[in-house]
Design an enzyme around this catalytic site. Structure first.
Site, PDB file in Angstrom:
ATOM      1  N   LYS A  14      -0.987 -38.714  17.067  1.00 39.59           N
ATOM      2  CA  LYS A  14      -1.821 -38.187  15.976  1.00 39.59           C
ATOM      3  C   LYS A  14      -0.965 -37.381  15.001  1.00 39.59           C
ATOM      4  CE  LYS A  14      -6.138 -37.615  18.619  1.00 39.59           C
ATOM      5  NZ  LYS A  14      -6.997 -38.492  17.806  1.00 39.59           N
ATOM      6  N   ARG A  54     -12.246 -43.974  26.127  1.00 39.54           N
ATOM      7  CA  ARG A  54     -12.958 -45.125  26.699  1.00 39.54           C
ATOM      8  C   ARG A  54     -12.259 -45.661  27.941  1.00 39.54           C
ATOM      9  NH1 ARG A  54     -12.450 -48.237  21.044  1.00 39.54           N
ATOM     10  NH2 ARG A  54     -12.509 -46.065  20.370  1.00 39.54           N
TER      11      ARG A  54
END
Ligand code: BES
Ligand code: MN
Ligand code: ZN
Length: 503
Positions: free
Chosen positions: A266, A340
């Site tokens: 990120k 996820r």
């Protein structure tokens, strides 16, 4: 913070000695006409125009004749709905920041109250005075410590009051853990917090480590953890307040204690906020803290997959293919779509509890923040009954969510040439494709997913955890506990209500 519910007339409220008295004033005088010094004060303040009764409008008074508390704050409460009460109490609390202000009387007797209003008042009171101190010794501790909540008839409001106090317990527990920086909230520390909660029966906590998780075949969860020096933890909590064998509600919380993005790293700006990426886990812990306090008659299981997502020589790389516990293989196209990956194995694991419903809670996608902002959490479920129950619980608890679709067309982008699925779709509909990914692991389950990326914390000057969606989850569990079908279902093998599948 200590709350006490009392039956108090206006005269009794005025006669109580406290550091401050906060009085909610409705827009239209309610049927319960009030008497004494407070009645005079309210009458004069409204007729003079010094007090408006619109929600949150206020007037601070000092040493009012006939009132024991030195400070009296009048706050307009509009129509007196729980939402209005929450805003009014928040506004009033904003005026009570003086040091040494410990004991507060919150008088709601001028309103025609409903129990949900008392719950809202208690929560707003706690919300306004919460202070994070765990890693900030210089912070001034919470000033207001004792609150007497005054209503005309305490007995009628007791249930709402108890729910509100339990929600405060849960929200503050969740805030406390979510606010801690990642080096003060590692997977092992979260596990210890869960173990500590278990000291208060009837909660039991079991903690699995890397070897156990490997033995279970949780290849997706392990893949995310492999770049970190912190060992993963799979935390399993059980609250057994219901009949033995009665099918539990299962809560699965995303516990990424820090999300760097991994090799798909990120940008630096605001990366610190990724310490909140265990907000789902914190909400499960908080809900259990609330259950321990309220002790409703229902069984609940909490599952928290906890690990860090780090870049490292050992870390997963874009293109790596892993095998999930379900046997399905996953091409990890973006290591930043890690939530996820840990949730899919936890959801497969959840099936063994033969749940009446499984709700996962996750700070899953930036796309959900774009879609719904910080007001409503994203809700996804192919089951109308669960979706409606969660939606209604959110409205009632003033912790709202909004349902988004799960059309199969959204899963197209998850196709992979090298595995059963990829872990990302395109940018379009990102919150939905994430939910579609999870759905591939819940075919047999009465499942719903809450994306709390926008609601779990606030950025900017007020940076901090919100403790959401603990109120929604607790309300949902209480509603489930009150459903007659739960009490009757003792086999625990069947989902009680008929389930409808959405096209
Ligand atoms: N934890 C983030 C989601 C997130 C991002 C929450 C920003 C709150 C604010 C999650 O693990 C993530 O990185 N998601 C990616 C998914 C993408 C790579 C498909 C995202 O949303 O950018
Ligand atoms: Mn990520
Ligand atoms: Zn994440």
């Amino acid at each position: 913070m200590d709350f006490e519910l009392k039956s108090l007339s206006a005269e009794q409220a005025a006669a109580l000695s406290a550091d401050a008295l906060l009085v909610l004033v409705p827009e239209v005088a309610s049927a319960t006409a009030i008497k004494g010094p407070l009645a005079t004060l309210i009458e004069q303040a409204t007729t003079s125009g010094d007090l408006e009764t619109g929600v949150g409008k206020s007037l601070s008074c000092y040493r009012v004749t006939g009132v024991k508390s030195a400070r009296v704050i009048l706050v307009g409460a509009g129509d007196g709905t729980p939402a209005a009460v929450r805003k009014a109490v928040a506004a009033g609390m904003g005026l009570l920041k003086q040091p040494g202000l410990k004991r507060l009387v919150l008088w709601l007797g001028a309103l025609s109250m409903e129990p949900a209003g008392v719950s809202a008042a208690v929560q707003a009171c706690a919300e306004a005075s919460y202070v994070y101190t765990a890693t900030k010794p210089s912070a001034k501790a919470r000033a207001v410590t004792d609150v007497v909540v005054g209503v005309p008839q305490a007995a009628a409001m007791q249930a709402g009051f108890d729910t509100g106090v339990a929600m405060v317990t849960g929200v503050e527990f969740a805030k406390e853990w979510a606010n801690r920086p990642a080096n003060h909230a590692t997977p092992s520390m979260l596990a210890d917090a869960a173990r500590k909660l278990a000291r208060k029966s009837p909660i039991k906590t079991e903690v699995l480590g890397p070897k156990d998780v490997a033995a279970l075949g949780m290849g997706a969860f392990m893949a995310v953890a492999q770049g970190s020096a912190e060992p993963l933890r799979l935390i399993v909590m059980r609250y057994n307040g219901g009949e033995k064998g009665s099918a539990p509600v299962v809560l699965v919380g995303k516990g990424i204690t820090f999300d760097t993005g991994g090799i798909s790293i990120k940008p630096a700006a605001e990366m610190d906020e990724m310490k909140f990426d265990m907000g789902g886990a914190a909400s499960v812990l908080g809900t259990f803290a609330a259950l321990a306090r309220l002790q409703p008659r229902i069984n609940v299981v909490g599952i928290i997959p906890a690990c860090e997502n780090m870049p490292d020589g050992q870390a997963i790389k874009p293109g790596d293919v892993v095998t999930s516990m379900s046997g399905q293989t996953i091409e990890i196209l973006n290591t930043d779509a890690e939530g996820r990956l840990i949730l899919c194995d936890a959801l497969t694991y959840a099936a063994r509890f033969k749940p009446r419903s499984v709700v996962d809670i996750a700070t899953l996608t930036g796309a959900c923040v774009i879609a719904l902002g910080g007001v409503r959490s994203g809700l996804f479920s192919p089951h109308d009954d669960i979706a409606v129950a969660l939606q209604q619980a959110g409205e009632r608890a003033l912790d709202p969510c909004w349902r988004l679709p799960l059309d199969d067309e959204y899963a197209e982008s998850l196709k992979s040439n090298f595995a059963d699925m990829g872990n990302v779709g395109g940018r379009a509909g990102g919150a939905i494709t994430a939910a579609k990914f999870l759905q591939k692991f819940t075919a047999e389950l009465p499942w719903a997913h809450l994306d709390i990326a926008g609601t779990a914390w606030k950025g900017g000057a007020a940076k901090g955890s919100t403790g959401r969606p603990v109120p929604l989850l607790l309300q949902y569990i209480l509603d489930e506990a009150a459903r007659p079908s739960v009490a009757e279902s003792t086999t625990g093998t069947k989902v009680p209500a008929k389930r409808t599948r959405k096209a």
